[in-house]
Every structure is written in C-alpha cells, then in structure tokens.
Write a protein that holds these residues in place. Structure first.
Motif, short mmCIF file in Angstrom:
data_model
loop_
_atom_site.label_atom_id
_atom_site.label_comp_id
_atom_site.label_asym_id
_atom_site.label_seq_id
_atom_site.Cartn_x
_atom_site.Cartn_y
_atom_site.Cartn_z
N GLU A 141 -12.85 0.94 -3.44
CA GLU A 141 -14.06 0.34 -3.99
C GLU A 141 -14.45 0.95 -5.34
O GLU A 141 -15.58 1.37 -5.57
N ASP A 142 -13.44 1.04 -6.21
CA ASP A 142 -13.62 1.48 -7.60
C ASP A 142 -14.03 2.94 -7.75
O ASP A 142 -14.48 3.36 -8.82
N LYS A 143 -13.87 3.73 -6.70
CA LYS A 143 -14.10 5.17 -6.80
C LYS A 143 -12.82 5.90 -6.45
O LYS A 143 -11.96 5.38 -5.73
N THR A 144 -12.70 7.13 -6.93
CA THR A 144 -11.52 7.95 -6.68
C THR A 144 -11.82 8.94 -5.57
O THR A 144 -12.78 9.71 -5.65
N PHE A 145 -11.00 8.93 -4.52
CA PHE A 145 -11.24 9.78 -3.37
C PHE A 145 -10.12 10.79 -3.10
O PHE A 145 -10.15 11.48 -2.08
N ALA A 146 -9.15 10.86 -3.98
CA ALA A 146 -8.06 11.82 -3.80
C ALA A 146 -7.34 12.01 -5.13
O ALA A 146 -7.56 11.26 -6.08
N VAL A 147 -6.50 13.04 -5.19
CA VAL A 147 -5.69 13.31 -6.37
C VAL A 147 -4.22 13.30 -5.93
O VAL A 147 -3.86 13.96 -4.95
N PRO A 148 -3.36 12.52 -6.61
CA PRO A 148 -1.95 12.45 -6.18
C PRO A 148 -1.22 13.76 -6.40
O PRO A 148 -1.25 14.33 -7.48
N GLN A 149 -0.57 14.24 -5.34
CA GLN A 149 0.17 15.51 -5.41
C GLN A 149 1.66 15.28 -5.63
O GLN A 149 2.27 15.93 -6.48
N VAL A 150 2.25 14.39 -4.83
CA VAL A 150 3.66 14.04 -5.01
C VAL A 150 3.81 12.53 -4.81
O VAL A 150 3.02 11.92 -4.10
N ILE A 151 4.80 11.95 -5.44
CA ILE A 151 5.11 10.54 -5.27
C ILE A 151 6.58 10.47 -4.85
O ILE A 151 7.37 11.33 -5.22
N ASP A 152 6.93 9.47 -4.06
CA ASP A 152 8.32 9.41 -3.62
C ASP A 152 8.74 7.98 -3.31
O ASP A 152 7.94 7.05 -3.33
N SER A 153 10.01 7.84 -3.01
CA SER A 153 10.59 6.58 -2.57
C SER A 153 11.79 6.94 -1.71
O SER A 153 11.88 8.06 -1.22
N MET A 154 12.71 6.02 -1.55
CA MET A 154 13.86 6.28 -0.68
C MET A 154 15.17 5.93 -1.38
O MET A 154 15.22 5.10 -2.29
N GLY A 155 16.23 6.60 -0.93
CA GLY A 155 17.57 6.32 -1.42
C GLY A 155 18.54 6.47 -0.26
O GLY A 155 18.14 6.81 0.86
#
Length: 423
Positions: A141-155
């Motif tokens: 709802e247009d507010k920020t509730f967390a900070v991204p620490q790591v991003i991932d995907s798969m291989g």
C-alpha cells in the motif's frame, strides 16, 4: 516449506493490539545521548552450518560499531519462521525486533500490521541504490516495510565429471534434459536429475516455462488452472515417469542435497543459497567440478522465479532506532559484499556488484543476469499462502496420486477460496 495464512478481521484487530503492546523482551534503548543502546533481537532464517555463521559474524560487527547495543542472535528454522513470527506478534510478546523475511512474507506481515514502516528511517539509507526488482517485494500500500538483503533465482547445478563421462552438456530445454539424462543413465548408471517433490517453489520454473503463472494480480484472476498450468504438471510428471528424474514426498531438501553431493545424481535445480552446502560434498572437494546453467526451458520460455530475503522491523519493537540501524548495517554495501564473497549470495544493492568480492564470485556473475530476467511472483499479502495448496497437488502428481488436470483444478479452487472475489 511455505506456510499458509489466515488473514481475518479478528487477526487484523489483534495485530493492531500487538503493535501497541510491544515486544515481550526487554529491548528498551535510546539515542537521546546520540549513542544507540539496548538489545536488538534478530531472528535469522538462513541455512544452518553455512549462511548462519557469516550472518552471525556480521551481526557481531554491528556490536563492535555500537558497543552499547547487544544483538541477540536467534537462528530460526526457515520452515517454522513465518507462523512463529505471526504467533508472537499476535500475542504481543516474544516477537523479535528484526526478522529475516522471505520475500513473500513481507506483504503478508505488513497487511496484518506486524511491521514498522521504514520510509524516512535510517533503515533505508541510500535506497536508490537497491535493485528495482528487489525493492518490489518490500512494498505494501505504497509504504516500505522491509529492506532487501539478498535476491536470488534458480539454475540447474550439474556434476561436470559425470556429464563428461556421459559425453553430454548441460541441457537447455526439457527435451534435452530427457535425452541427456538417458545418456547419463546408460553411460554411468546414475539418474540424471533430482527433482525436489515436497516444495512447490521448485515447480515454478516449470510453470513459468510453459507460459503459466499462479495468479494475475492486476486483473485479480486465478491462472494456475489454465491450460499452461496443466502442461506444467504434465511436464514434471513425465520427468519422473520416464526415469529422467527421481523425486520424494518428504525430506526433499536433505535427500536432494545428499544425492547430488554424493554423486548419485548428475543434476539438481537449485539456487545460490545452496552453493556453500553443495561444495561440502565429496563430489565437489574440487569446486571446479560444480557447473551451473540456466534452468531448462519449457515449451514457452526459460522460467526461473525471483526469490530472496528481506529484513523487516517488528512494529512493536521497544528499540526501534537501534533496529533501524541494524537493518541498515546488515543490508549495507559492505555487508552484502561479504555475503557475496563468502556465500556467493547476490547483493540487492547495485554498487555492491562492483566490489571485488562480488566481481570475483563466478556464482554471483552467473546468477546476476538470471535474476534480472527472473519472473516476479505476485507481491500480495496472500502470496505466501499460495504455496500450501500448490504443494499438496504438486506432490500428489509426482507420486502418481492424482492427474495433472485434477491437480490444476484443485489448486485453482483452493486459490479462489483464499482470494475472495477473484475470478
């Protein structure tokens, strides 16, 4: 495994009460003297034995920087953390000040009122440096509730020696996966692929690969039971039936990892979070024996899903200022570079990719373009709950307890019960 949610009006009311009551831990601290103090309790959901050691060491670095702050580190099993945090927050006691939240949990926790909004706080320092796709899961709802620490995907991870012995290369699509696996079986006696059968997250690559999706959040439409979803269930079923893959109905992570690390299978589908553990296996004492390639494409596309983890602050924390500072520290360029260098985890900050630790990591280098093209999951409060009914049907298909058609239909019906007024 991902756990479901029950977001009723009663729960929402209790959530508001919980945030007013605050944490049951004695975490009070202040910055009135210009110096942070008190206790910050952190629930870390990272992998035990590899990731947790690095993150705990980073947390100790925060204590050195702020000697009057005591970081109470708590390792919480990933499979238990979502419900455990909800129960603690709802009760208004024993919730941590900071939690490592899987990306799908963040809008869920935020919708229930359990998270502190972070806009304008120290937690979001240099927020323009974050990758846009990583930031997407932190909003509600247009507010920020967390900070991204790591991003991932798969291989697809593969054993180079086994592949060379069979005279094959990493498959680029499902047809090649089948032919490659047959040659591996004929030449080495080993099974081609271990397909984890107890976690629906591992099904997403096949669903997206057939051009399908779980839901269309923009039009509020359930899509998992469309023809593309049926094709995806048929695809995974065929891999098991023709001997391309072996699977399981429980203990999937351990079974898969041991089979791959011991050389019983030549390939597995996994993500950067599994690299550190994989390299402890006897097949990979020479780390150069580990190969990683893009997940094989289905009939429509390559369909690796976007995943990752955020750090969020409990709305009822008694030490918000120190908690904000801790989140900023743990998601800083320096901390993310350390995680990239020691764990091969992908940073969420653009500038972290220029650090030598990230530049020197072949795993980070491989997964960065994969992440950039990965399929975003629906960032809705119920997003995490979509896995439970999907997981039931996914396992039933792989163990021949239902048909792909019935599995897709049952999953769609479950989603429409969960998502009120969706088509």
């Amino acid at each position: 495994m991902r756990r479901g949610i029950t977001a009723t009006a009663l729960v929402a009311a209790l959530a508001l009460a919980a945030t007013a009551c605050g944490s049951g831990d004695e975490t009070g601290g202040s910055k009135s003297s210009g110096e942070l103090s008190g206790t910050v309790t952190w629930w870390d959901t990272s992998s035990v034995g590899s990731e947790d050691k690095v993150f705990k060491k980073l947390a100790e670095g925060f204590e050195k920087k702020h000697p009057k702050v005591d970081v109470k580190y708590v390792s919480v099993p990933f499979g238990d953390a979502q419900n455990k945090f909800k129960n603690a927050a709802q009760a208004g006691s024993s919730a941590p000040d900071v939690i490592r939240s899987e990306v799908a949990w963040t809008p869920d926790f935020a919708a229930l009122g359990y998270l502190a909004p972070l806009d304008g706080t120290a937690a979001l320092k240099n927020q323009d440096d974050f990758l846009p796709q990583a930031v997407a899961s932190t909003k509600y709802e247009d507010k920020t509730f967390a900070v991204p620490q790591v991003i991932d995907s798969m291989g697809i991870f593969y054993n180079k020696k086994l592949m060379e012995k069979a005279g094959v290369e990493a498959p680029t699509n499902l047809d090649e996966l089948k032919s490659v696996s047959k040659k591996i079986k004929d030449k080495t006696g080993k099974t081609g692929l271990y397909l984890r059968g107890d976690d629906p997250y591992f099904f997403l690559s096949f669903l997206y690969g057939e051009g399908g999706d779980l839901v269309d959040a923009e039009s509020k439409t359930v899509t998992v039971d469309k023809p593309e979803g049926v094709k995806a269930f048929k695809a995974v079923k065929a891999l098991v039936e023709d001997g391309t893959a072996k699977t399981d109905a429980s203990d999937g992570w351990e079974n898969m990892m041991q089979a791959f690390k011991n050389g019983d299978v030549a390939m597995m589908i996994n993500g950067p979070w599994a690299v550190a553990d994989t390299l402890t296996g006897k097949e990979f004492t020479d780390k150069d024996n580990l190969g990683i390639a893009t997940v094989p494409a289905g009939s429509a596309a390559h369909g690796a899903p976007q995943g990752g983890h955020n750090l969020a602050v409990y709305a009822g924390s008694k030490n918000l200022e120190a908690s904000y500072a801790f989140v900023e520290y743990m998601t800083s360029v320096e901390s993310q570079a350390t995680a990239a260098g020691e764990l091969n985890l992908l940073p969420t900050r653009t500038s972290a990719y220029a650090k030598k630790e990230a530049v020197n990591s072949e795993i980070v280098g491989f997964f960065k373009p994969v992440v950039e093209t990965a399929v975003e999951r629906p960032w809705i409060p119920e997003g995490g709950s979509l896995f439970a009914p999907l997981g039931i049907e996914y396992t039933k298909v792989l163990t021949n307890q239902t048909t792909p058609e019935k599995a897709a239909k049952a999953t769609g019906e479950a989603y429409r019960k969960l998502l009120k007024d969706w088509k």
